[in-house]
Write a protein that holds these residues in place. Structure first.
Motif: not given
Ligand SMILES: O[C@H]1[C@H](O)[C@@H](O)[C@H](O)[C@@H](O)[C@H]1O
Length: 609
Positions: A245-271
């Motif tokens: 559950l943590w695993l699949t939850g981790g993937q979901l959160i990663a996609y969610g955060c990724g979508a939020g940080l997609n257009h932030v400058n250096n957003g991937w470093r925050i990710l």
């Protein structure tokens, strides 16, 4: 209480007498069941019957040798249950073999489970964030766009790192301990993340992903192993699914955060930086938490084993804990070896030469291979591309829908895995996946997709009805995947006895990572060379064959003692007997619960009459 413990002790001696000195043997025959000692008494009754069948004598050592629980079946299933004969085993493998502790769960076990399963979160988050990160890296590395090959290397480096460490992590867990290994994985996560956050060159980023992968490999193996070693048997499946559950939850959160940080400058470093939070939490908690009782017993540190059991089973009498640890110690069969390499080699031999171990290996590696070769991760990594080809442009939203389905159905698996059983959810999940994949293959055929280079060309643009069919059935596929084969292979630790558990789970985990690496690196090539229809048909064929494999080779293990798993696998895959035994165990626990036997004190194998 004391009398029943004494009785239990006598019975225990008898039950395991074939590997105790012969002078202790005579006591066991005197044990008798009472009417209310339902489960244990009944079991003893079966044993007595069996002894009678053997003219009043206990079966000879040769008949009972090695892993000894024998299971006999008749055609009629009810009769099957009555004829199950459980005899002593020489591989005690569960804290509840003689004394079944209170099956309700203590805050300490919950804490240990949650802290260990943070590794599952990091597995999910670290494999999940990369697809979004790759979009937002732009020209941040080497001042140029990443080439297609460089993207592949950055993605695959973590799987490669995980594959490398998973091979040795099981042995390391036996030699150094489960907890130190998980803490070492935290160090790998830390170094890997720092290398990535500070990367301005492609190679530093790839190296960071590789080091992070070292941590993922260790965590993916040891976290479920740790949990299964501390879990009460009746909820072992569920507690291990918390890791998933943590695993699949981790993937979901990663996609969610990724979508939020997609257009932030250096957003991937925050990710990447966000991944440090769980790492630091797990490391800090483990500074104060112990290892598993079983590991301490393997190391001969019985006092620590008692301390952990006392904290885990709070209302349990000290005498019982002491007795339990003595029993575990007398049954400890850790494989010797002057140094880790010799120990590893001895374990590998034991794993391949003992038939029950070898069957466990076939199932463990088989399920992990099925998990990867039915194509799930290719969808995880490339779902954006696939959905674009059917007219769905928002790839982040798609990834969130697919990984959200994965998470929700892992949650459903959490509720089903002990109640319905591992075997049944696999036998529901795999045919469901097969059908969904066949429908997708057909729909892709009618959609008329062609590949030129790495990009897809669709006959018609925008949404088409076949496109919608594909979207729906990919989600259906994700649901059936998460319910069964996405979750069950991580129950792998229960397949192996203590003495080869480390190396057995290593091989199974390495199979998972090798499969993930192969599928991720060949999926796009497959789409191009054998068309999407061919690719999905290939996965459907694998899912279909896998159903047959599970039908004939995967016994029902829910509610079984770990020692019983070994015995089930002793002379075959024993599907029918395993189903009857699992059913019986569930009924016994239910009866025990009605009589409040399991509530506040450990159940005893016999209660003095
Ligand atoms: O069980 C997990 C889970 O299903 C993940 O979604 C997948 O990415 C992993 O490869 C798998 O091992």
């Amino acid at each position: 209480m004391k009398t029943s413990i004494a009785a239990s002790s006598r019975w225990a001696k008898g039950r395991f007498s074939h590997f105790l000195p012969s002078s202790t043997n005579e006591n066991d025959i005197e044990a008798s069941s009472t009417d209310e000692s339902s489960l244990q008494g009944k079991e003893l009754h079966h044993r007595k019957n069996h002894e009678e069948e053997n003219n009043g004598t206990r079966p000879k050592k040769s008949q009972m040798s090695t892993s000894t629980l024998q299971i006999e079946t008749r055609q009629d299933e009810d009769e099957d249950e009555d004829r199950i004969v459980i005899k002593p085993v020489n591989d005690e493998d569960d804290t509840s073999v003689i004394i079944t502790f209170n099956q309700s769960i203590s805050p300490f076990i919950i804490t240990l489970t949650f802290v260990a399963s943070i590794s599952g979160f990091m597995f999910g988050y670290d494999t999940g964030y990369i697809s979004s990160a790759l979009i937002s890296i732009n020209k941040d590395l080497d001042n140029k766009e990443l080439t297609y090959g460089e993207r592949e290397i950055i993605t695959a480096a973590t799987s490669l790192g995980a594959l490398i460490t998973s091979i040795g992590a099981g042995t390391a867990a036996d030699v150094f301990g489960r907890r130190p290994c998980l803490m070492f994985s935290n160090l790998m996560f830390l170094i890997g993340a720092i290398l990535q956050i500070t990367a301005h060159r492609f190679w530093q980023m790839a190296a960071g992903r590789l080091v992070m992968g070292f941590g993922v490999g260790i965590g993916s193996l040891i976290s479920p192993l740790f949990i299964s070693e501390i879990a009460p048997k009746m909820i072992r499946g569920r507690l291990t699914v918390i890791n998933s559950l943590w695993l699949t939850g981790g993937q979901l959160i990663a996609y969610g955060c990724g979508a939020g940080l997609n257009h932030v400058n250096n957003g991937w470093r925050i990710l990447v930086g966000l991944s440090l939070v769980p790492t630091v939490i797990q490391f800090t908690f483990f500074c104060f938490l112990p290892d598993t009782p079983r590991y301490y017993v393997m190391k001969g540190d019985l006092e620590k084993a008692k301390m952990v059991l006392k904290r885990s089973y709070v209302n349990t009498d000290d005498d019982v804990i002491d007795q339990k640890v003595d029993e575990l110690a007398s049954l400890n069969q850790s494989i010797p070896g002057r140094n880790p390499i010799i120990k590893f080699w001895n374990m590998v031999k034991e794993l391949h030469m003992v038939p029950s171990n070898f069957r466990a290996l076939i199932i463990g590696c088989g399920l992990q291979a099925i998990q990867q070769f039915t194509g799930w991760n290719s969808l995880m990594y490339f779902s954006g591309t696939i959905f674009e080809t059917v007219g769905f442009k928002n790839s982040s939203a798609v990834s969130i829908i697919v990984s959200g389905t994965n998470f929700i159905f892992t949650l459903i698996a959490f509720f089903c895995i002990d109640k319905i059983g591992r075997r049944y959810i696999l036998l529901i999940g795999l045919p469901g996946m097969t059908i969904a994949l066949v429908v997708c293959a057909i729909a892709f055929h009618f959609l008329g997709i062609k590949f030129s280079g790495a990009s897809a060309v669709v006959a018609s643009t925008g949404f088409s009805s076949w496109g919608i069919v594909i979207i729906i059935f990919i989600i259906v596929y994700a649901a059936f995947y998460a319910l069964g084969i996405g979750t069950v292979p991580w129950q792998q630790s229960e397949l192996f006895p203590q003495n080869v558990r480390g190396v057995g789970t290593s091989f199974a985990t390495a199979t998972n990572w090798a499969g993930s690496l192969v599928i991720a690196s060949t999926f796009l090539t497959m789409l191009q060379n054998i068309t999407p229809t061919g690719t999905f048909a290939f996965f459907a064929a694998v899912a279909c064959l896998s159903t047959i494999f599970c039908y004939f080779c995967y016994p029902e293990l829910s509610g079984l003692e770990l020692e019983e798993v070994q015995t089930i696998l002793k002379d075959g895959f024993n599907i029918k007997a395993s189903k009857a035994l699992a059913k019986k165990r569930k009924r016994q626990v239910a009866q025990g619960a009605v009589h409040h036997k399991l509530k506040f004190e450990p159940t005893q194998e016999i209660v003095e009459s």
